[in-house]
Scaffold this active site. Structure first.
Site, PDB file in Angstrom:
ATOM      1  CD  GLU A 103      -2.903   1.174   0.210  1.00 45.84           C
ATOM      2  OE1 GLU A 103      -2.416   1.445  -0.897  1.00 45.84           O
ATOM      3  OE2 GLU A 103      -4.126   1.098   0.415  1.00 45.84           O
ATOM      4  CG  ASP A 107      -6.024   9.127   5.293  1.00 46.93           C
ATOM      5  OD1 ASP A 107      -5.384   9.843   6.056  1.00 46.93           O
ATOM      6  OD2 ASP A 107      -7.036   9.531   4.683  1.00 46.93           O
ATOM      7  CG  PHE A 156      -4.084  15.597   0.245  1.00 45.11           C
ATOM      8  CD1 PHE A 156      -4.880  14.472   0.445  1.00 45.11           C
ATOM      9  CD2 PHE A 156      -3.644  15.890  -1.042  1.00 45.11           C
ATOM     10  CE1 PHE A 156      -5.246  13.659  -0.626  1.00 45.11           C
ATOM     11  CE2 PHE A 156      -4.003  15.083  -2.109  1.00 45.11           C
ATOM     12  CZ  PHE A 156      -4.805  13.969  -1.908  1.00 45.11           C
ATOM     13  NE  ARG A 169      -2.405   8.023  -9.929  1.00 43.65           N
ATOM     14  CZ  ARG A 169      -3.123   7.681  -8.865  1.00 43.65           C
ATOM     15  NH1 ARG A 169      -2.526   7.340  -7.756  1.00 43.65           N
ATOM     16  NH2 ARG A 169      -4.440   7.690  -8.906  1.00 43.65           N
TER      17      ARG A 169
HETATM   18  P1  IMP Z   1      -7.866   4.861   3.935  1.00 42.31           P
HETATM   19  O1  IMP Z   1      -6.713   4.387   4.774  1.00 42.31           O
HETATM   20  O2  IMP Z   1      -8.956   3.858   3.775  1.00 42.31           O
HETATM   21  O3  IMP Z   1      -8.398   6.187   4.413  1.00 42.31           O
HETATM   22  O4  IMP Z   1      -7.427   5.134   2.441  1.00 42.31           O
HETATM   23  C1  IMP Z   1      -6.146   5.157   2.004  1.00 42.31           C
HETATM   24  C2  IMP Z   1      -6.139   5.627   0.570  1.00 42.31           C
HETATM   25  O5  IMP Z   1      -6.533   6.999   0.483  1.00 42.31           O
HETATM   26  C3  IMP Z   1      -4.742   5.551   0.002  1.00 42.31           C
HETATM   27  O6  IMP Z   1      -4.509   4.324  -0.622  1.00 42.31           O
HETATM   28  C4  IMP Z   1      -4.712   6.726  -0.957  1.00 42.31           C
HETATM   29  O7  IMP Z   1      -5.177   6.331  -2.229  1.00 42.31           O
HETATM   30  C5  IMP Z   1      -5.678   7.728  -0.368  1.00 42.31           C
HETATM   31  N1  IMP Z   1      -4.973   8.768   0.407  1.00 42.31           N
HETATM   32  C6  IMP Z   1      -4.956   8.915   1.752  1.00 42.31           C
HETATM   33  N2  IMP Z   1      -4.217   9.957   2.132  1.00 42.31           N
HETATM   34  C7  IMP Z   1      -3.732  10.511   0.995  1.00 42.31           C
HETATM   35  C8  IMP Z   1      -2.862  11.639   0.730  1.00 42.31           C
HETATM   36  O8  IMP Z   1      -2.371  12.361   1.614  1.00 42.31           O
HETATM   37  N3  IMP Z   1      -2.586  11.865  -0.577  1.00 42.31           N
HETATM   38  C9  IMP Z   1      -3.081  11.116  -1.599  1.00 42.31           C
HETATM   39  N4  IMP Z   1      -3.879  10.051  -1.387  1.00 42.31           N
HETATM   40  C10 IMP Z   1      -4.207   9.746  -0.105  1.00 42.31           C
HETATM   41 MG    MG Z   2      -5.873   7.990  -4.490  1.00 43.26          MG
END
Ligand code: IMP
Ligand code: MG
Length: 184
Positions: A103, A107, A156, A169
């Protein structure tokens, strides 16, 4: 300079190319030690993890295969919190295999928590998670992460595979976007 136009959208660099390379080496060393010569399936979560996975796999020394998944989860605050939507599923059977989910960033933890549960239901021999970035301050759902690279603050970030609206990216480092980019 190669990335000049992209660089101008960045407020500041949070993790440099060099730091990322060091982190990848460190994670790979741990994974190599833990698995030894046991075969491993890398499950790469599209799209953000592809850059990290490409770097990581070159440092791994066991017999290795890769497969891809694309998933999304609804964020906190919605009724569907924790629901996972599979946009692209694996093309191979992971039953009886050692699985390592790769991963880009953890987040809220919602996606990974659900994904780990879902894949565990397919009866792998083992299942672990490796992430290059972690934002623990944002965690909503607890998820066990066996290999975690760099802890970052609640900002972010983009680059090294991570996007804003699908862009950035291709930045080789991880940076914080300028506010003006969001406000446009
Ligand atoms: P979560 O842990 O379910 O909230 O989701 C994680 C996903 O959210 C990651 O795989 C990223 O695609 C996206 N994400 C979370 N934080 C960021 C960030 O700071 N920048 C870009 N994408 C993020
Ligand atoms: Mg994303």
């Amino acid at each position: 300079m190669q990335n000049m136009l992209l660089d101008s959208a960045i407020e500041r660099v949070l993790v440099s190319e060099e730091q990322l390379a060091e982190t990848v080496n460190c994670l790979a060393e741990k994974i190599n030690t833990d698995y030894g010569n046991e075969p491993l399936v890398l499950v790469v979560i599209l799209k953000g993890s592809m850059v990290f996975a490409t770097d990581l796999m070159k440092k791994l020394s066991m017999p290795l295969t890769i497969d891809f998944m694309q998933v999304s989860s609804y964020g906190s605050g919605t009724v569907s919190k924790g629901f996972i939507n599979i946009k692209k599923d694996l093309s191979t059977d992971i039953a009886g295999k050692n699985v390592l989910i790769v991963e880009d960033i953890i987040d809220s933890g919602n996606t990974l928590h659900k994904l780990k549960e879902l894949l565990r239901g397919r009866n792998p021999k083992s299942i672990r998670i490796c992430t290059v970035l972690d934002k623990p301050d944002r965690r909503v759902t607890e998820v066990e992460v066996e290999y975690s690279g760099i802890t970052i603050p609640d900002e972010f970030v983009v680059g090294y595979g991570l996007d804003y609206d699908e862009y950035f990216r291709n930045l080789p480092y991880v940076g914080i976007l300028k506010k003006s980019v969001y406000q446009k």
